[in-house]
Design an enzyme around this catalytic site. Structure first.
Site, short mmCIF file in Angstrom:
data_model
loop_
_atom_site.label_atom_id
_atom_site.label_comp_id
_atom_site.label_asym_id
_atom_site.label_seq_id
_atom_site.Cartn_x
_atom_site.Cartn_y
_atom_site.Cartn_z
N HIS A 156 46.30 99.14 -86.15
CA HIS A 156 47.14 100.33 -86.09
C HIS A 156 48.09 100.40 -87.28
O HIS A 156 48.65 101.45 -87.57
CB HIS A 156 47.93 100.36 -84.78
CG HIS A 156 48.62 99.06 -84.48
ND1 HIS A 156 48.02 98.06 -83.75
CD2 HIS A 156 49.85 98.60 -84.82
CE1 HIS A 156 48.86 97.04 -83.65
NE2 HIS A 156 49.97 97.34 -84.30
N HIS A 172 47.64 84.13 -77.67
CA HIS A 172 48.68 83.51 -78.49
C HIS A 172 49.95 84.34 -78.49
O HIS A 172 51.06 83.80 -78.41
CB HIS A 172 48.18 83.30 -79.92
CG HIS A 172 48.06 84.56 -80.71
ND1 HIS A 172 46.94 85.36 -80.67
CD2 HIS A 172 48.93 85.18 -81.54
CE1 HIS A 172 47.12 86.41 -81.45
NE2 HIS A 172 48.32 86.34 -82.01
N HIS A 200 46.18 93.13 -69.89
CA HIS A 200 47.08 91.99 -69.80
C HIS A 200 48.43 92.38 -69.23
O HIS A 200 48.96 91.75 -68.32
CB HIS A 200 47.29 91.34 -71.17
CG HIS A 200 48.45 90.39 -71.19
ND1 HIS A 200 49.74 90.80 -71.43
CD2 HIS A 200 48.53 89.08 -70.92
CE1 HIS A 200 50.55 89.77 -71.33
NE2 HIS A 200 49.84 88.70 -71.03
N GLU A 225 42.24 94.54 -82.62
CA GLU A 225 43.52 94.66 -81.92
C GLU A 225 44.11 95.98 -82.39
O GLU A 225 44.32 96.17 -83.59
CB GLU A 225 44.47 93.52 -82.24
CG GLU A 225 45.79 93.66 -81.50
CD GLU A 225 46.92 92.82 -82.07
OE1 GLU A 225 47.86 92.52 -81.32
OE2 GLU A 225 46.87 92.48 -83.27
N GLY A 240 53.27 83.03 -76.92
CA GLY A 240 54.16 82.68 -78.03
C GLY A 240 55.30 83.64 -78.26
O GLY A 240 56.30 83.28 -78.88
N ASN A 241 55.19 84.87 -77.77
CA ASN A 241 56.30 85.82 -77.93
C ASN A 241 57.39 85.62 -76.89
O ASN A 241 58.42 86.30 -76.93
CB ASN A 241 55.78 87.26 -77.89
CG ASN A 241 55.09 87.65 -79.17
OD1 ASN A 241 55.21 86.97 -80.19
ND2 ASN A 241 54.33 88.74 -79.14
N ASP A 298 43.21 92.02 -86.91
CA ASP A 298 44.56 92.03 -86.36
C ASP A 298 45.27 93.36 -86.62
O ASP A 298 45.22 93.89 -87.73
CB ASP A 298 45.36 90.89 -87.01
CG ASP A 298 46.81 90.87 -86.58
OD1 ASP A 298 47.07 90.58 -85.41
OD2 ASP A 298 47.68 91.16 -87.43
N ASP A 307 46.60 96.61 -72.47
CA ASP A 307 47.01 97.27 -71.22
C ASP A 307 46.61 96.43 -70.01
O ASP A 307 47.36 96.34 -69.03
CB ASP A 307 46.34 98.64 -71.10
CG ASP A 307 46.92 99.68 -72.05
OD1 ASP A 307 47.81 99.32 -72.84
OD2 ASP A 307 46.49 100.84 -71.99
N ARG A 354 37.74 89.32 -85.62
CA ARG A 354 38.72 90.10 -84.86
C ARG A 354 39.76 90.57 -85.86
O ARG A 354 40.37 89.75 -86.56
CB ARG A 354 39.33 89.25 -83.76
CG ARG A 354 40.43 89.94 -82.93
CD ARG A 354 41.80 89.58 -83.44
NE ARG A 354 42.87 89.96 -82.54
CZ ARG A 354 44.16 89.92 -82.85
NH1 ARG A 354 44.56 89.51 -84.04
NH2 ARG A 354 45.08 90.28 -81.98
#
Length: 608
Positions: A266, A384, A318, A296, A388-389, A263, A316, A261
């Protein structure tokens, strides 16, 4: 990967045979480079074309080494290998020569699983006790119905604890988690249980402590392009592209990960790099082996799916479901606050919510995605970042009505999108997942304050009183508080029973997915979504065998009207009698009903 040649150096120290190792460092700004051994005299690397320094040396596995880089007569650095395969402790210490062929695989015939069978469990290796600790949880995950684990980044970072996104040595496995062979044993054991293993990798930036590349290879970066972490990595350079593509191939070939995956792609400025990476993976590994490549990507680039990638994380999805479940609309949830039911319908019918529309910042985001199959999207209720944010790391079980969360979980696990959960979700864990690091002095202060500034739009970060209560990322207790308490499942209390009830729900839903959806998911496509009322929709998909999957979902507090289900077989209902009520045209509050209409019934209906 083929052995290096004089014209095609591979980054790092690679064993040529049991007693010889080739060291290669790209250091175009260096005048001289030598390799210093912990035990033995230093040896000079020979300068080659295009800024390479290379040495073939008598050197066995386990040797500790580092590079001495001379920039000019007055400026010399001693640094670890940027492509170190393992570190003796921290990022500033000695690198270790690793024999990647030494491990004896017990499941050499494993070829992976097809993507449509993915049920992903994201986890953090550190809080679960390292590679050996994760291995102890594998049977539990298999028994639950999980088919793949996804490890948050394990590249070597400063200190003993970190989310992993501050890694600075991408080729080295984090030393506090275990050895390279212990990681291979974890993957090997997972394969023996039928579990695929995915790794989260970070190719968009390096962490703030321990990255020396800019000192002797300043063109590894480009000062004209900035990311949230500083100068962008310069993917226009072949040596830079090879550094990261070589890293990808190491994880997939030497460690036999089943997928990666990537990260925050972008933030990767070169638009061709990802396409080249996927092409090299597919061409090298072929089609017999199932290798999953997911992204991502805040840009919602649907075109990436035609470039060798299997899916993108559906942020989107989520964000829409989070607004519907919690009512929270601050920070980035603002973009999903208006007409969230309409957004829910769009994401179930077309994948992305934002397909070129403007966000709260006025920037357009996304590309049309309705042509993609639902398996092109990884759907999740938590991960996460989204736990976590938060200032205090709360989970949805603490933020949402339990019956609504149960209904949303049915959507997550039984829609044709690829489901992902975060560690502990399957038994209703209430422990937070907090942001933690192991920085010191001024950097620790900067990270602490920078984190609070980054998320200042969240209410908890705005409130001065709450701000002071936010856990310190660098405190050991912040890390310890983030460990899921799996033993809670054994409690002989109402709380323990509640955890067991959540686990039973996940097992039930995933067994339905295994038996009813796995055989039919290949070739699935959306048929349409009807808004039934506030926070309520009815979504339909045609599956690969011609049958029709339908999910009626009501996350609101009022009953709504819906079409009858008399021609369908009920796969799941989140509350007793939900299906019977739905057959009479009513869908109660906080309810999900999942049904399947056979291909024969679909044809009969079409004929009528």
């Amino acid at each position: 990967m083929p052995s290096r040649t004089d014209q095609n150096w591979r980054h790092g120290a690679v064993m040529l045979d049991q007693q010889h190792t080739r060291f290669a460092l790209w250091a175009p700004d260096a005048k001289e480079v030598s390799v210093e051994f912990e035990n033995g005299p230093a040896q000079a690397l020979q300068p080659k074309e295009d800024g390479w320094f290379v040495l073939d040396a008598a050197c066995a596995a386990g040797t500790r080494y580092r590079y001495r880089v001379t920039l000019d007569p007055e400026n010399t650095l001693t640094v670890p290998d940027p492509a170190s395969r393992a570190q003796d402790g921290d990022v500033h210490g000695y690198s270790i020569v690793v024999d990647q062929s030494a491990y004896q695989w017990q499941n050499p015939g494993w070829q992976g699983r097809p993507w449509h069978e993915a049920v992903i469990y994201e986890l953090h290796v550190g809080v679960l006790g390292g590679y050996e600790g994760v291995e102890q949880r594998l049977q539990h995950l298999v028994d639950t119905g999980i088919t793949a684990i996804e490890l948050m980044p394990i590249a070597q970072f400063p200190g003993d604890r970190n989310w992993g996104y501050d890694g600075v040595l991408p080729y080295a496995t984090q030393s506090s988690y275990g050895t390279p062979d212990q990681l291979k044993h974890l993957i090997d054991t997972a394969h023996g249980l039928g579990l695929a293993v995915i790794l989260d990798v970070v190719y968009n930036h390096f962490g703030p402590d321990g990255n020396y590349l800019g000192a002797y290879a300043k063109h590894f970066f480009r000062s004209d392009k900035k990311t949230p972490w500083g100068d962008a990595i310069d993917f226009r350079r072949d040596e830079v592209r090879d550094f990261f593509i070589g890293n990808t191939m190491m994880w997939l070939q030497d460690y036999r990960f089943d997928g990666l995956r990537f990260d925050a792609v972008h933030a990767i400025e070169d638009p061709t790099f990802l396409e080249d990476l996927a092409r090299q993976v597919r061409d090298t590994l072929g089609r017999e082996r199932h290798v999953w490549l997911t992204l991502e990507n805040e840009h919602n680039e649907a075109t990436r799916m035609a470039q060798g990638y299997d899916a993108q994380w559906n942020d989107d999805g989520h964000n829409t479901l989070h607004v519907l479940l919690t009512g929270e609309t601050d920070a980035y949830y603002t973009d999903f606050a208006e007409k969230p039911t309409q957004k829910l319908a769009r994401l179930l019918g077309e994948g992305f919510v934002y397909q070129g529309e403007a966000t709260r910042h006025g920037h357009t985001r996304g590309e049309p995605s309705g042509h993609l199959p639902p398996t092109s999207f990884v759907l999740f209720l938590q991960n996460h970042d989204q736990i976590g944010n938060r200032a205090f790391g709360e989970r949805l079980i603490q933020l949402s009505p339990p019956q609504a969360l149960q209904a949303a979980t049915a959507l997550l696990l039984l829609s044709p999108m690829i489901p992902m959960m975060f560690m502990g979700d399957e038994w209703g864990a209430s422990e937070p997942f907090l942001f933690f690091t192991d920085f010191h002095d001024e950097l620790a202060d900067a990270v602490r304050e920078g984190r609070r500034g980054e998320f200042k739009d969240f209410a908890a970060f705005k409130d001065p009183a709450k701000r002071e209560q936010i856990p310190d990322p660098n405190a050991l207790k912040t890390f310890e508080a983030s460990r899921p308490a799996f033993d809670a499942l054994l409690l002989e209390t109402d709380k323990g029973q509640d955890h067991r009830n959540w686990l039973a729900l996940y097992k039930q839903l995933l067994e339905i997915r295994r038996t009813e959806l796995f055989p039919r998911l290949a070739g699935a496509k959306a048929l349409g979504v009807t808004e039934l009322g506030d926070k309520a929709v009815s979504a339909r998909w045609q599956l690969g065998d011609g049958s029709e999957l339908r999910i009626d979902l009501n996350l609101g507090t009022e009953a709504v009207s819906t079409d009858d289900l008399t021609a369908s077989r009920i796969l799941y209902q989140s509350q007793p009698n939900s299906a019977e009520l739905s057959s009479h045209g009513t869908l109660n509050q906080y309810t999900a009903v999942v049904s399947l209409k056979s291909s024969d019934a679909v044809e009969e209906q079409d004929e009528q």
